[in-house]
Motif scaffolding. Structure first.
Motif, mmCIF file in Angstrom:
data_model
loop_
_atom_site.group_PDB
_atom_site.id
_atom_site.type_symbol
_atom_site.label_atom_id
_atom_site.label_comp_id
_atom_site.label_asym_id
_atom_site.label_seq_id
_atom_site.Cartn_x
_atom_site.Cartn_y
_atom_site.Cartn_z
ATOM 1 N N THR A 36 32.923 -1.666 45.155
ATOM 2 C CA THR A 36 32.531 -3.070 45.203
ATOM 3 C C THR A 36 32.629 -3.623 43.782
ATOM 4 O OG1 THR A 36 31.014 -2.615 47.016
ATOM 5 C CG2 THR A 36 30.652 -4.658 45.786
ATOM 6 N N VAL A 37 33.175 -4.816 43.660
ATOM 7 C CA VAL A 37 33.307 -5.456 42.351
ATOM 8 C C VAL A 37 32.597 -6.808 42.403
ATOM 9 C CG1 VAL A 37 34.905 -6.423 40.649
ATOM 10 C CG2 VAL A 37 35.500 -4.326 41.875
ATOM 11 N N ILE A 38 31.758 -7.060 41.428
ATOM 12 C CA ILE A 38 31.083 -8.349 41.287
ATOM 13 C C ILE A 38 31.659 -9.010 40.037
ATOM 14 C CG2 ILE A 38 28.872 -9.504 40.905
ATOM 15 C CD1 ILE A 38 27.568 -7.286 42.559
ATOM 16 N N THR A 39 32.131 -10.231 40.199
ATOM 17 C CA THR A 39 32.889 -10.880 39.127
ATOM 18 C C THR A 39 32.042 -11.584 38.087
ATOM 19 O OG1 THR A 39 33.190 -12.861 40.469
ATOM 20 C CG2 THR A 39 34.924 -11.174 40.569
ATOM 21 N N GLU A 40 30.714 -11.547 38.238
ATOM 22 C CA GLU A 40 29.850 -12.171 37.235
ATOM 23 C C GLU A 40 28.689 -11.249 36.913
ATOM 24 O OE1 GLU A 40 28.539 -15.909 38.744
ATOM 25 O OE2 GLU A 40 30.528 -16.817 38.618
ATOM 26 N N VAL A 41 28.253 -11.307 35.675
ATOM 27 C CA VAL A 41 27.064 -10.577 35.247
ATOM 28 C C VAL A 41 25.849 -11.348 35.765
ATOM 29 C CG1 VAL A 41 25.719 -9.892 33.218
ATOM 30 C CG2 VAL A 41 28.203 -9.652 33.204
ATOM 31 N N PRO A 42 24.859 -10.666 36.324
ATOM 32 C CA PRO A 42 23.668 -11.387 36.793
ATOM 33 C C PRO A 42 23.024 -12.180 35.653
ATOM 34 C CG PRO A 42 23.571 -9.068 37.431
ATOM 35 C CD PRO A 42 24.744 -9.227 36.521
ATOM 36 N N ALA A 43 22.634 -13.407 35.933
ATOM 37 C CA ALA A 43 22.047 -14.282 34.911
ATOM 38 C C ALA A 43 20.802 -13.665 34.289
ATOM 39 C CB ALA A 43 21.719 -15.642 35.513
ATOM 40 N N ASP A 44 20.045 -12.893 35.060
ATOM 41 C CA ASP A 44 18.813 -12.277 34.554
ATOM 42 C C ASP A 44 19.047 -10.858 34.023
ATOM 43 O OD1 ASP A 44 19.290 -10.932 36.913
ATOM 44 O OD2 ASP A 44 17.385 -11.503 37.856
ATOM 45 N N SER A 45 20.299 -10.421 33.995
ATOM 46 C CA SER A 45 20.688 -9.078 33.551
ATOM 47 C C SER A 45 20.001 -7.969 34.352
ATOM 48 C CB SER A 45 20.423 -8.875 32.053
ATOM 49 O OG SER A 45 21.283 -9.692 31.309
ATOM 50 N N VAL A 64 37.033 -5.249 30.887
ATOM 51 C CA VAL A 64 35.967 -4.257 30.966
ATOM 52 C C VAL A 64 35.153 -4.494 32.229
ATOM 53 C CG1 VAL A 64 33.932 -3.265 29.832
ATOM 54 C CG2 VAL A 64 35.819 -4.141 28.446
ATOM 55 N N TYR A 65 34.940 -3.415 32.981
ATOM 56 C CA TYR A 65 34.088 -3.428 34.172
ATOM 57 C C TYR A 65 33.016 -2.370 33.974
ATOM 58 C CZ TYR A 65 37.752 -6.141 36.467
ATOM 59 O OH TYR A 65 38.668 -7.103 36.797
ATOM 60 N N MET A 66 31.788 -2.676 34.432
ATOM 61 C CA MET A 66 30.677 -1.755 34.210
ATOM 62 C C MET A 66 29.935 -1.467 35.515
ATOM 63 S SD MET A 66 27.318 -2.285 31.763
ATOM 64 C CE MET A 66 26.691 -3.743 32.618
ATOM 65 N N GLN A 67 29.704 -0.181 35.746
ATOM 66 C CA GLN A 67 28.826 0.279 36.812
ATOM 67 C C GLN A 67 27.592 0.854 36.121
ATOM 68 O OE1 GLN A 67 29.827 3.958 38.889
ATOM 69 N NE2 GLN A 67 29.332 2.947 40.836
ATOM 70 N N VAL A 68 26.420 0.345 36.461
ATOM 71 C CA VAL A 68 25.187 0.773 35.812
ATOM 72 C C VAL A 68 24.574 1.930 36.596
ATOM 73 C CG1 VAL A 68 22.905 0.082 34.995
ATOM 74 C CG2 VAL A 68 24.796 -1.569 34.971
ATOM 75 N N ILE A 69 24.521 3.090 35.978
ATOM 76 C CA ILE A 69 23.871 4.247 36.584
ATOM 77 C C ILE A 69 22.376 4.176 36.309
ATOM 78 C CG2 ILE A 69 23.794 6.776 36.670
ATOM 79 C CD1 ILE A 69 26.490 5.460 37.606
ATOM 80 N N ASN A 70 22.010 3.926 35.056
ATOM 81 C CA ASN A 70 20.618 3.785 34.636
ATOM 82 C C ASN A 70 20.581 2.670 33.584
ATOM 83 O OD1 ASN A 70 18.095 3.954 33.451
ATOM 84 N ND2 ASN A 70 18.165 6.160 33.118
ATOM 85 N N PRO A 71 19.811 1.598 33.827
ATOM 86 C CA PRO A 71 19.811 0.467 32.882
ATOM 87 C C PRO A 71 19.024 0.708 31.608
ATOM 88 C CG PRO A 71 18.263 0.036 34.633
ATOM 89 C CD PRO A 71 18.963 1.338 34.981
ATOM 90 N N GLY A 72 18.239 1.783 31.553
ATOM 91 C CA GLY A 72 17.407 1.998 30.377
ATOM 92 C C GLY A 72 16.313 0.944 30.315
ATOM 93 N N ASP A 73 15.626 0.889 29.213
ATOM 94 C CA ASP A 73 14.528 -0.060 29.010
ATOM 95 C C ASP A 73 15.082 -1.321 28.354
ATOM 96 O OD1 ASP A 73 12.280 -1.508 28.334
ATOM 97 O OD2 ASP A 73 11.189 0.213 27.520
ATOM 98 N N ARG A 74 15.377 -2.327 29.170
ATOM 99 C CA ARG A 74 15.976 -3.574 28.675
ATOM 100 C C ARG A 74 15.014 -4.395 27.827
ATOM 101 N NH1 ARG A 74 18.274 -3.401 34.128
ATOM 102 N NH2 ARG A 74 16.263 -4.099 34.875
ATOM 103 N N ILE A 75 13.735 -4.191 28.017
ATOM 104 C CA ILE A 75 12.739 -5.007 27.328
ATOM 105 C C ILE A 75 12.381 -4.423 25.950
ATOM 106 C CG2 ILE A 75 10.432 -6.022 27.455
ATOM 107 C CD1 ILE A 75 12.463 -7.000 29.638
ATOM 108 N N ASN A 76 12.032 -3.150 25.913
ATOM 109 C CA ASN A 76 11.513 -2.532 24.690
ATOM 110 C C ASN A 76 12.538 -1.727 23.889
ATOM 111 O OD1 ASN A 76 8.792 -3.431 25.201
ATOM 112 N ND2 ASN A 76 8.750 -1.896 26.833
#
Length: 178
Positions: A36-45, A64-76
């Protein structure tokens, strides 16, 4: 006498740069056709994550296309400009993969040698050498993330650009060597 050089030129098996770009595009499209391919990055990441997550198109031209396995800590744990980022990776040549060649990733997962770059500092030789695609996930994810990337040659390793080969990467990023 003049026809011999012309005949020799017509027998040249080398592809034009345009043909190489077409081959690259076909290899990427062939790989992505199974996902599955999504052509936009989510606005809220906030990305869908996991091994069955979609691939997100990260740039307007589809380099560049990215599949996120683990997003890590986006906040801290967000990367800051100039911060040293370490990573381990494995990669597969998608053109060879498309033809059924060995798909065992090559990289540095199996040794103690880390690669690194300074985040968002594209003027440094060490950062420029690795290409722009490697850094793109850290614009959206925490440093401790894990992703799969499709990187076309223009955004890949600098000394490989002329080969016009797209790569599938599996990458884990780190703040420090672990």
């Amino acid at each position: 006498m003049l026809t011999i050089p012309l005949l020799l030129l017509s027998c040249d098996d080398k592809k034009s740069y345009s043909e190489l770009l077409d081959d690259e595009e076909k290899a990427v499209n062939s790989f992505l056709a199974h996902h599955t391919v999504i052509t936009e990055v989510p606005a809220d990441s906030i990305f869908i994550t996991g091994p069955d997550a979609p691939y997100y198109k990260l740039d307007e031209d589809g380099n560049v296309y990215m599949q996120v396995i683990n997003p890590g800590d986006r906040i801290n744990n967000k990367a800051e400009k100039g911060q040293q980022i370490f990573f381990r990776f494995g990669r597969v040549d998608l053109i060879s993969y498309q033809t059924g060649a060995d798909d065992t990733p090559m990289g540095n997962f199996d040794n103690l040698n880390y690669k690194s770059f300074k985040f968002d500092s594209y003027d440094l030789p060490s950062t420029f050498e690795l290409g722009f695609g490697i850094q793109m996930p850290l614009q959206y994810l925490g440093i401790d993330c894990e992703v799969n990337l499709i990187i076309k040659s223009q955004f890949g390793i600098y000394n490989e650009i002329s080969n016009v080969i797209p790569y599938w990467y599996h990458i884990k990023y780190y703040k420090n060597k672990v």
